[in-house]
Design an enzyme around this catalytic site. Structure first.
Site, PDB file in Angstrom:
ATOM      1  N   LYS A  33     -19.655  70.918  60.669  1.00  0.00           N
ATOM      2  CA  LYS A  33     -19.034  71.270  61.946  1.00  0.00           C
ATOM      3  C   LYS A  33     -20.157  71.778  62.836  1.00  0.00           C
ATOM      4  O   LYS A  33     -20.399  72.987  62.941  1.00  0.00           O
ATOM      5  CB  LYS A  33     -17.965  72.347  61.745  1.00  0.00           C
ATOM      6  CG  LYS A  33     -17.258  72.791  63.017  1.00  0.00           C
ATOM      7  CD  LYS A  33     -16.202  71.807  63.464  1.00  0.00           C
ATOM      8  CE  LYS A  33     -15.413  72.365  64.635  1.00  0.00           C
ATOM      9  NZ  LYS A  33     -14.352  71.442  65.072  1.00  0.00           N
ATOM     10  N   SER A  37     -16.653  77.004  68.734  1.00  0.00           N
ATOM     11  CA  SER A  37     -16.403  78.240  69.474  1.00  0.00           C
ATOM     12  C   SER A  37     -15.155  78.891  68.880  1.00  0.00           C
ATOM     13  O   SER A  37     -14.467  78.305  68.061  1.00  0.00           O
ATOM     14  CB  SER A  37     -16.229  77.956  70.967  1.00  0.00           C
ATOM     15  OG  SER A  37     -15.204  77.013  71.185  1.00  0.00           O
ATOM     16  N   GLU A 112     -17.525  66.691  61.731  1.00  0.00           N
ATOM     17  CA  GLU A 112     -16.348  66.894  62.577  1.00  0.00           C
ATOM     18  C   GLU A 112     -16.761  67.324  63.974  1.00  0.00           C
ATOM     19  O   GLU A 112     -17.522  68.279  64.149  1.00  0.00           O
ATOM     20  CB  GLU A 112     -15.423  67.954  61.973  1.00  0.00           C
ATOM     21  CG  GLU A 112     -14.149  68.151  62.785  1.00  0.00           C
ATOM     22  CD  GLU A 112     -13.400  69.413  62.432  1.00  0.00           C
ATOM     23  OE1 GLU A 112     -12.675  69.933  63.299  1.00  0.00           O
ATOM     24  OE2 GLU A 112     -13.543  69.886  61.283  1.00  0.00           O
TER      25      GLU A 112
END
Length: 221
Positions: A33, A37, A112
């Site tokens: 990833k 945030s 991702e």
């Protein structure tokens, strides 16, 4: 093989599907990833729940900072969070960090994305440029809800316009009360023109192992 997992929007189920892909895959697996945030402050530093989920589903264990090199506390657009922190999110830097997947012996790797396909980065760049530079095959997650047809077709159009290949797509039922679900799914099967990996129904208590049962990874070969 390394795949980039993108979605039609935020909260379409990218993390759930990515962790299920890792669970269903054979051999040594690894999930990344790169940008996140909305991270929590912990005694070990910022931690993102999506990144932690991918780490749990991966058989190869790397330090958190390798899995999620760009972590930001505010739950806002990453390029805004990065600007506030004085961090440059540049495609070449992100791609260089992700290429470590080539050296750790992963048989099946997923990267991702964050948000949708055109996630803004710094200086007018987009996360899609990272995928282009690495020439990664793309898996598209469609969050099944009202409006998903437009979102899915526009996302697929943008991916292909960038010269990339959609090697599979997954329908993830995010709205349990979606009207005419079967008709919408049939339309997407006829129109997306990409291998269909599976339909994931709405699950009250979703897990990687439960979702993996609905995926056919042979479509990716």
């Amino acid at each position: 093989m390394t795949f980039f997992v993108t979605g039609t929007d935020t909260d379409c189920g990218k993390t759930l599907i990515s962790s299920a892909l890792l669970t269903a895959a054979k051999g040594e697996t690894l999930g990344f990833k790169p940008i996140a945030s909305g991270c929590a402050v912990t005694e070990n530093g910022l931690r993102n729940s999506d990144a932690l989920t991918l780490m749990e589903a991966s058989t190869i264990k790397l330090p958190y900072e390798d899995i999620n090199p760009y972590a930001f506390e505010p739950a806002i657009a990453p390029h805004i969070a990065a600007t506030e922190k004085g961090v440059d999110l540049l495609p070449n830097r992100i791609a260089a960090q992700l290429k470590m997947a080539e050296y750790v012996g992963a048989d099946f790797c997923v990267i991702e994305g964050a948000g949708g396909w055109r996630l803004p980065l710094s200086q007018g760049h987009f996360l899609s440029e990272v995928v282009q530079s690495m020439q990664l095959p793309v898996i598209l997650v469609v969050g099944m809800k009202l409006g998903c047809l437009n979102h899915a077709l526009l996302t697929a159009e943008a991916i292909r316009a960038d010269g990339l290949n959609i090697v599979g797509w997954i329908a993830n039922q995010v709205d349990p009360d979606m009207a005419n679900q079967q008709e919408n799914l049939a339309f997407l099967k006829d129109t997306l023109k990409a291998p269909f990996i599976g339909y994931v129904p709405y699950l009250a208590e979703p897990s990687a192992s439960a979702v993996a049962e609905y995926l056919d990874l042979t479509q990716l070969s």
